[in-house]
Design a protein around this motif. Structure first.
Motif, PDB file in Angstrom:
ATOM      1  N   GLY A 187      17.114  16.317  56.711  1.00 24.29           N
ATOM      2  CA  GLY A 187      17.557  15.700  55.449  1.00 24.29           C
ATOM      3  C   GLY A 187      18.795  16.387  54.899  1.00 24.29           C
ATOM      4  O   GLY A 187      18.859  17.613  54.847  1.00 24.29           O
ATOM      5  N   GLU A 188      19.758  15.584  54.485  1.00 20.70           N
ATOM      6  CA  GLU A 188      21.003  16.166  53.967  1.00 20.70           C
ATOM      7  C   GLU A 188      20.877  16.519  52.487  1.00 20.70           C
ATOM      8  O   GLU A 188      21.687  17.280  51.961  1.00 20.70           O
ATOM      9  N   ASN A 189      19.890  15.934  51.813  1.00 17.42           N
ATOM     10  CA  ASN A 189      19.697  16.179  50.379  1.00 17.42           C
ATOM     11  C   ASN A 189      18.220  15.996  50.059  1.00 17.42           C
ATOM     12  O   ASN A 189      17.460  15.435  50.855  1.00 17.42           O
ATOM     13  N   TYR A 190      17.863  16.434  48.864  1.00 13.93           N
ATOM     14  CA  TYR A 190      16.487  16.250  48.394  1.00 13.93           C
ATOM     15  C   TYR A 190      16.537  15.793  46.931  1.00 13.93           C
ATOM     16  O   TYR A 190      17.261  16.378  46.123  1.00 13.93           O
ATOM     17  N   PHE A 230      17.295  25.454  54.045  1.00  9.20           N
ATOM     18  CA  PHE A 230      17.867  24.168  53.606  1.00  9.20           C
ATOM     19  C   PHE A 230      19.211  24.400  52.917  1.00  9.20           C
ATOM     20  O   PHE A 230      19.303  25.145  51.949  1.00  9.20           O
ATOM     21  N   LYS A 231      20.264  23.748  53.460  1.00  7.39           N
ATOM     22  CA  LYS A 231      21.614  23.965  52.919  1.00  7.39           C
ATOM     23  C   LYS A 231      22.088  22.792  52.057  1.00  7.39           C
ATOM     24  O   LYS A 231      23.171  22.839  51.490  1.00  7.39           O
ATOM     25  N   GLY A 232      21.284  21.737  52.004  1.00  7.64           N
ATOM     26  CA  GLY A 232      21.720  20.513  51.329  1.00  7.64           C
ATOM     27  C   GLY A 232      21.698  20.620  49.814  1.00  7.64           C
ATOM     28  O   GLY A 232      21.462  21.687  49.242  1.00  7.64           O
ATOM     29  N   ASN A 233      21.953  19.482  49.191  1.00  3.64           N
ATOM     30  CA  ASN A 233      21.945  19.428  47.723  1.00  3.64           C
ATOM     31  C   ASN A 233      20.595  18.979  47.214  1.00  3.64           C
ATOM     32  O   ASN A 233      19.899  18.194  47.859  1.00  3.64           O
TER      33      ASN A 233
END
Ligand code: XUL
Ligand code: CO
Length: 441
Positions: A187-190, A230-233
């Motif tokens: 997932g790129e974001n949460y 997790f590196k996403g936004n």
């Protein structure tokens, strides 16, 4: 490449291609040309279109006055695991036929919630193993995941903001599991949408304490996800009401104030939804501009409301004027930070053919594409940017510039005003701006 499972669900619909505006093919894009470059980027990269699992694969058209009108063929099996796999097959067929690159989900969209959290975690692991394989085979990516902490009756008094700590802990567990599967699927974001985070009556509510608790749970979620790599936004999705009478993430300005107060603005950005903006008595572009001005424009949930109805109708976008105004803000902001355009929209209750979901997404993608091209032309040929900048020219030099730089005090302003002549009347020329928009649409 189209990815079907053992059986094809959307029979008779093939791969949706760009054919241009002269095409009469209802199953073709007229404006959305994924590889077309606008403002230095392909449309595909500008938009990162996503399907919303909950509306497109789960929502059967039920409303407060009656049950759903659709029976999905992927819901036929009596085994919840098989049913979830069949639904995933349908989801990936839909996404790949549309030529989209992304999807978004709530935990409970992927597989029916089990009676216990332990059993539920097992189910989630099983279905995400299956979905991971489908992602691998198709290249489809996860724009964002989220936990549905609003449907289960246990959350009737709130999730993170529940007055009972035991419910807050349960929400924490559910969010941890949703973070785990989001990370597992790349997932790129949460997203956090606080469906029940608010109140029905202030008489029984300690708002200040509830807000502290909400911030605390978001902080724990961030810390956990970061510790997992997790590196996403993280995105907050503002909405003023519905289901609660008052929701704490009322609008973009409120959510930004909250993030700043609790030191979360470095990791969290905003996911702006059109119909949430209009429920808050704002326009879509107002909410985008508030988020963008704070450097927090993360993602968009695309849909539209209905001017005559005061609830969240979640219709597919068709309003070219509204979306063009939004795309002006979007382009000025340099696009979205990490997010994309998720069609958080549902077809109408009396749209009951399986193919209708294609018409809906084709229309939505075409409106955004048309609006993006128009907004780009307005910015570069329409003269609107120059007109707008010229309105502020008195701050570009002299005392106006010194005011902006914080170099004048109130006595200075008084002296300037007393020495100068009475300000001239300067027209705002709104109609001229509106005509520019109309000219390029
Ligand atoms: C509800 C809504 C949600 C969020 C995700 O109005 O928009 O579907 O997008 O929970
Ligand atoms: Co939404």
């Amino acid at each position: 490449m189209i990815l079907t499972g053992n059986k094809e669900y959307y029979k008779g619909v093939g791969s949706i291609q760009y054919e241009g505006k002269a095409s009469d093919n209802p199953f073709a894009y007229k404006y959305y040309n994924p590889d077309q470059i606008v403002a230095g980027k392909t449309m595909r990269d500008h938009f990162k279109f996503a399907i919303a699992y909950w509306h497109s694969l789960c929502g059967q058209g039920g409303d407060p006055f009656g049950p759903g009108t659709q029976q999905f063929p992927w819901d036929a099996s009596s085994d919840p695991i098989q049913r979830a796999k069949d639904k995933a097959d349908a989801a990936f067929e839909l996404i790949t036929k549309l030529g989209f690159d992304y999807f978004c989900f709530h935990d409970v969209d992927l597989i029916e919630e089990a009676p216990t959290l332990t059993e539920n975690e097992k189910r989630l692991q099983q279905i995400t193993d299956y979905i991971a394989e489908k992602q691998q085979a198709s290249g489809v990516k996860l724009l964002w995941g989220t936990a549905n902490c609003f449907s289960n009756p246990v959350y009737m008094n709130g999730a993170a903001t529940n007055p009972d700590f035991n419910v807050v802990a349960r929400a924490g567990a559910q969010i941890k599991m949703a973070l785990d599967i989001t990370i597992k699927l790349g997932g790129e974001n949460y997203v956090f949408w606080g469906g029940r985070e608010g109140y029905m009556s202030l008489l029984n509510t300690d708002m200040s304490r509830e807000l502290d608790h909400m911030a605390q749970l978001l902080t724990l979620a961030r810390d956990y996800a970061r510790a997992q790599g997790f590196k996403g936004n993280f995105f907050i999705e503002p909405k003023p009401m519905e289901p609660m009478k008052h929701q704490y993430d009322f609008d973009a300005a409120t959510a930004i104030g909250f993030l700043n107060k609790y030191g979360l603005a470095k990791d969290f950005k905003l996911n702006i939804e059109v119909n949430h903006a209009t429920l808050a008595q704002h326009t879509f572009e107002h909410e985008l501009a508030v988020a963008a001005d704070a450097g927090l424009l993360g993602s968009i949930d695309a849909n539209r409301g209905d001017n005559q109805n005061g609830w969240d109708t979640d219709q597919f976008p068709v309003n070219i004027y509204e979306v063009t105004e939004a795309m002006l803000v979007f382009l000025r902001a340099g696009g979205l930070q990490g997010g994309g355009i998720n069609f958080d929209a549902k077809i109408r209750r009396n749209s009951t053919d399986l193919e209708d979901i294609f018409h809906a997404h084709i229309g939505g993608a075409d409106v955004f594409a048309r609006a993006l091209v128009a907004a780009d032309r307005i910015m570069h040929q329409g003269g609107l940017e120059e007109l707008r900048a010229a309105r502020y020219a008195s701050f570009d030099q002299g005392e106006g510039k010194r005011f902006e730089e914080g170099k004048l005090n109130l006595e200075d302003l008084t002296k300037i005003a007393l020495q100068g002549s009475t300000p001239k009347q300067i027209s705002g020329k709104q109609e001229r701006y509106e005509n520019i928009l109309n000219q390029y649409i």
